[in-house]
Design a protein around this motif. Structure first.
Motif, PDB file in Angstrom:
ATOM      1  N   ALA A   1      49.141  40.913  54.226  1.00  0.00           N
ATOM      2  CA  ALA A   1      49.607  39.799  53.400  1.00  0.00           C
ATOM      3  C   ALA A   1      51.084  39.960  53.075  1.00  0.00           C
ATOM      4  O   ALA A   1      51.840  38.985  53.098  1.00  0.00           O
ATOM      5  CB  ALA A   1      48.781  39.719  52.119  1.00  0.00           C
ATOM      6  N   PHE A   2      51.504  41.189  52.786  1.00  0.00           N
ATOM      7  CA  PHE A   2      52.914  41.450  52.489  1.00  0.00           C
ATOM      8  C   PHE A   2      53.787  41.154  53.704  1.00  0.00           C
ATOM      9  O   PHE A   2      54.792  40.452  53.603  1.00  0.00           O
ATOM     10  CB  PHE A   2      53.095  42.900  52.040  1.00  0.00           C
ATOM     11  N   VAL A   3      53.395  41.664  54.859  1.00  0.00           N
ATOM     12  CA  VAL A   3      54.199  41.474  56.074  1.00  0.00           C
ATOM     13  C   VAL A   3      54.276  39.998  56.446  1.00  0.00           C
ATOM     14  O   VAL A   3      55.362  39.471  56.737  1.00  0.00           O
ATOM     15  CB  VAL A   3      53.618  42.307  57.245  1.00  0.00           C
ATOM     16  N   LEU A   4      53.152  39.311  56.429  1.00  0.00           N
ATOM     17  CA  LEU A   4      53.149  37.899  56.821  1.00  0.00           C
ATOM     18  C   LEU A   4      53.895  37.021  55.818  1.00  0.00           C
ATOM     19  O   LEU A   4      54.585  36.077  56.223  1.00  0.00           O
ATOM     20  CB  LEU A   4      51.713  37.412  57.001  1.00  0.00           C
ATOM     21  N   SER A   5      53.782  37.313  54.538  1.00  0.00           N
ATOM     22  CA  SER A   5      54.508  36.501  53.565  1.00  0.00           C
ATOM     23  C   SER A   5      56.014  36.730  53.663  1.00  0.00           C
ATOM     24  O   SER A   5      56.802  35.789  53.525  1.00  0.00           O
ATOM     25  CB  SER A   5      54.014  36.778  52.144  1.00  0.00           C
ATOM     26  N   GLN A   6      56.431  37.951  53.948  1.00  0.00           N
ATOM     27  CA  GLN A   6      57.861  38.216  54.137  1.00  0.00           C
ATOM     28  C   GLN A   6      58.365  37.523  55.405  1.00  0.00           C
ATOM     29  O   GLN A   6      59.489  36.999  55.432  1.00  0.00           O
ATOM     30  CB  GLN A   6      58.135  39.724  54.205  1.00  0.00           C
TER      31      GLN A   6
ATOM     32  N   MET B   1      39.564  50.807  51.858  1.00  0.00           N
ATOM     33  CA  MET B   1      40.599  50.895  52.862  1.00  0.00           C
ATOM     34  C   MET B   1      40.972  49.505  53.400  1.00  0.00           C
ATOM     35  O   MET B   1      42.135  49.242  53.675  1.00  0.00           O
ATOM     36  CB  MET B   1      40.125  51.830  53.975  1.00  0.00           C
ATOM     37  N   HIS B   2      39.939  48.643  53.578  1.00  0.00           N
ATOM     38  CA  HIS B   2      40.265  47.326  54.130  1.00  0.00           C
ATOM     39  C   HIS B   2      41.043  46.473  53.125  1.00  0.00           C
ATOM     40  O   HIS B   2      41.733  45.538  53.514  1.00  0.00           O
ATOM     41  CB  HIS B   2      39.017  46.607  54.652  1.00  0.00           C
ATOM     42  N   TYR B   3      40.940  46.778  51.829  1.00  0.00           N
ATOM     43  CA  TYR B   3      41.753  46.058  50.847  1.00  0.00           C
ATOM     44  C   TYR B   3      43.224  46.450  50.967  1.00  0.00           C
ATOM     45  O   TYR B   3      44.109  45.607  50.798  1.00  0.00           O
ATOM     46  CB  TYR B   3      41.269  46.337  49.428  1.00  0.00           C
ATOM     47  N   ILE B   4      43.477  47.705  51.268  1.00  0.00           N
ATOM     48  CA  ILE B   4      44.857  48.157  51.457  1.00  0.00           C
ATOM     49  C   ILE B   4      45.456  47.490  52.690  1.00  0.00           C
ATOM     50  O   ILE B   4      46.600  47.037  52.663  1.00  0.00           O
ATOM     51  CB  ILE B   4      44.917  49.695  51.563  1.00  0.00           C
ATOM     52  N   LEU B   5      44.679  47.410  53.765  1.00  0.00           N
ATOM     53  CA  LEU B   5      45.160  46.737  54.971  1.00  0.00           C
ATOM     54  C   LEU B   5      45.385  45.248  54.720  1.00  0.00           C
ATOM     55  O   LEU B   5      46.339  44.664  55.246  1.00  0.00           O
ATOM     56  CB  LEU B   5      44.184  46.943  56.122  1.00  0.00           C
ATOM     57  N   THR B   6      44.533  44.640  53.915  1.00  0.00           N
ATOM     58  CA  THR B   6      44.725  43.233  53.561  1.00  0.00           C
ATOM     59  C   THR B   6      46.043  43.048  52.814  1.00  0.00           C
ATOM     60  O   THR B   6      46.794  42.103  53.087  1.00  0.00           O
ATOM     61  CB  THR B   6      43.558  42.735  52.696  1.00  0.00           C
TER      62      THR B   6
ATOM     63  N   ILE C   1      50.302  39.788  46.687  1.00  0.00           N
ATOM     64  CA  ILE C   1      49.403  40.426  45.721  1.00  0.00           C
ATOM     65  C   ILE C   1      48.341  39.442  45.243  1.00  0.00           C
ATOM     66  O   ILE C   1      47.151  39.777  45.170  1.00  0.00           O
ATOM     67  CB  ILE C   1      50.208  41.003  44.545  1.00  0.00           C
ATOM     68  N   VAL C   2      48.753  38.212  44.951  1.00  0.00           N
ATOM     69  CA  VAL C   2      47.797  37.192  44.514  1.00  0.00           C
ATOM     70  C   VAL C   2      46.785  36.903  45.626  1.00  0.00           C
ATOM     71  O   VAL C   2      45.576  36.808  45.374  1.00  0.00           O
ATOM     72  CB  VAL C   2      48.531  35.905  44.076  1.00  0.00           C
ATOM     73  N   PHE C   3      47.252  36.782  46.861  1.00  0.00           N
ATOM     74  CA  PHE C   3      46.367  36.538  47.993  1.00  0.00           C
ATOM     75  C   PHE C   3      45.358  37.672  48.143  1.00  0.00           C
ATOM     76  O   PHE C   3      44.170  37.429  48.371  1.00  0.00           O
ATOM     77  CB  PHE C   3      47.193  36.385  49.279  1.00  0.00           C
ATOM     78  N   THR C   4      45.808  38.906  47.998  1.00  0.00           N
ATOM     79  CA  THR C   4      44.914  40.056  48.127  1.00  0.00           C
ATOM     80  C   THR C   4      43.865  40.062  47.018  1.00  0.00           C
ATOM     81  O   THR C   4      42.685  40.330  47.276  1.00  0.00           O
ATOM     82  CB  THR C   4      45.717  41.365  48.107  1.00  0.00           C
ATOM     83  N   VAL C   5      44.263  39.746  45.800  1.00  0.00           N
ATOM     84  CA  VAL C   5      43.303  39.704  44.692  1.00  0.00           C
ATOM     85  C   VAL C   5      42.264  38.613  44.929  1.00  0.00           C
ATOM     86  O   VAL C   5      41.058  38.818  44.685  1.00  0.00           O
ATOM     87  CB  VAL C   5      44.043  39.499  43.355  1.00  0.00           C
ATOM     88  N   VAL C   6      42.698  37.459  45.432  1.00  0.00           N
ATOM     89  CA  VAL C   6      41.754  36.369  45.729  1.00  0.00           C
ATOM     90  C   VAL C   6      40.771  36.807  46.811  1.00  0.00           C
ATOM     91  O   VAL C   6      39.563  36.549  46.705  1.00  0.00           O
ATOM     92  CB  VAL C   6      42.513  35.093  46.144  1.00  0.00           C
ATOM     93  N   ILE C   7      41.242  37.476  47.834  1.00  0.00           N
ATOM     94  CA  ILE C   7      40.365  37.960  48.907  1.00  0.00           C
ATOM     95  C   ILE C   7      39.363  38.975  48.367  1.00  0.00           C
ATOM     96  O   ILE C   7      38.177  38.945  48.716  1.00  0.00           O
ATOM     97  CB  ILE C   7      41.194  38.565  50.058  1.00  0.00           C
ATOM     98  N   ILE C   8      39.809  39.870  47.495  1.00  0.00           N
ATOM     99  CA  ILE C   8      38.902  40.859  46.901  1.00  0.00           C
ATOM    100  C   ILE C   8      37.827  40.165  46.067  1.00  0.00           C
ATOM    101  O   ILE C   8      36.639  40.505  46.160  1.00  0.00           O
ATOM    102  CB  ILE C   8      39.695  41.870  46.050  1.00  0.00           C
ATOM    103  N   LEU C   9      38.226  39.186  45.266  1.00  0.00           N
ATOM    104  CA  LEU C   9      37.248  38.458  44.458  1.00  0.00           C
ATOM    105  C   LEU C   9      36.252  37.692  45.325  1.00  0.00           C
ATOM    106  O   LEU C   9      35.048  37.671  45.031  1.00  0.00           O
ATOM    107  CB  LEU C   9      37.961  37.512  43.497  1.00  0.00           C
ATOM    108  N   LEU C  10      36.732  37.064  46.382  1.00  0.00           N
ATOM    109  CA  LEU C  10      35.824  36.363  47.291  1.00  0.00           C
ATOM    110  C   LEU C  10      34.861  37.331  47.969  1.00  0.00           C
ATOM    111  O   LEU C  10      33.675  37.030  48.131  1.00  0.00           O
ATOM    112  CB  LEU C  10      36.621  35.595  48.346  1.00  0.00           C
ATOM    113  N   ASP C  11      35.344  38.489  48.334  1.00  0.00           N
ATOM    114  CA  ASP C  11      34.494  39.494  48.962  1.00  0.00           C
ATOM    115  C   ASP C  11      33.405  39.955  47.998  1.00  0.00           C
ATOM    116  O   ASP C  11      32.240  40.104  48.391  1.00  0.00           O
ATOM    117  CB  ASP C  11      35.335  40.682  49.423  1.00  0.00           C
ATOM    118  N   ILE C  12      33.774  40.155  46.744  1.00  0.00           N
ATOM    119  CA  ILE C  12      32.789  40.578  45.748  1.00  0.00           C
ATOM    120  C   ILE C  12      31.750  39.480  45.520  1.00  0.00           C
ATOM    121  O   ILE C  12      30.545  39.749  45.483  1.00  0.00           O
ATOM    122  CB  ILE C  12      33.494  40.958  44.431  1.00  0.00           C
ATOM    123  N   LEU C  13      32.205  38.231  45.380  1.00  0.00           N
ATOM    124  CA  LEU C  13      31.280  37.128  45.123  1.00  0.00           C
ATOM    125  C   LEU C  13      30.367  36.852  46.304  1.00  0.00           C
ATOM    126  O   LEU C  13      29.169  36.655  46.143  1.00  0.00           O
ATOM    127  CB  LEU C  13      32.060  35.867  44.750  1.00  0.00           C
ATOM    128  N   VAL C  14      30.915  36.834  47.506  1.00  0.00           N
ATOM    129  CA  VAL C  14      30.107  36.560  48.700  1.00  0.00           C
ATOM    130  C   VAL C  14      29.179  37.733  48.990  1.00  0.00           C
ATOM    131  O   VAL C  14      28.023  37.549  49.355  1.00  0.00           O
ATOM    132  CB  VAL C  14      31.020  36.244  49.909  1.00  0.00           C
TER     133      VAL C  14
END
Length: 67
Positions: free
Chosen positions: A10-15, A1-6, A41-54
């Protein structure tokens, strides 16, 4: 759920950034909605990858402390 909110944030702020910079630039062209969406979308994927790694390194440290 927190990935969807991310993704939503990210979409709202980038727009928003796109609109402000487009307005400040004084451009007469129409707004581009594709680039900020791709950035979100790229920002969200980077955040997901960082979350997995950390998260993985944190769990490894906790397992090492309990052993």
């Amino acid at each position: 759920m927190h990935y969807i909110l991310t993704l939503i944030w990210a979409f709202v702020l980038s727009q928003m950034i796109n609109f402000v910079l487009h307005s400040l630039g004084g451009s007469t062209e129409s707004l581009n909605f594709v680039s900020p969406t791709v950035y979100a979308i790229v920002f969200t994927v980077v955040i997901i990858l960082l979350d997995i790694l950390v998260g993985k390194s944190s769990s490894d440290k906790q397992n090492a402390q309990h052993s």
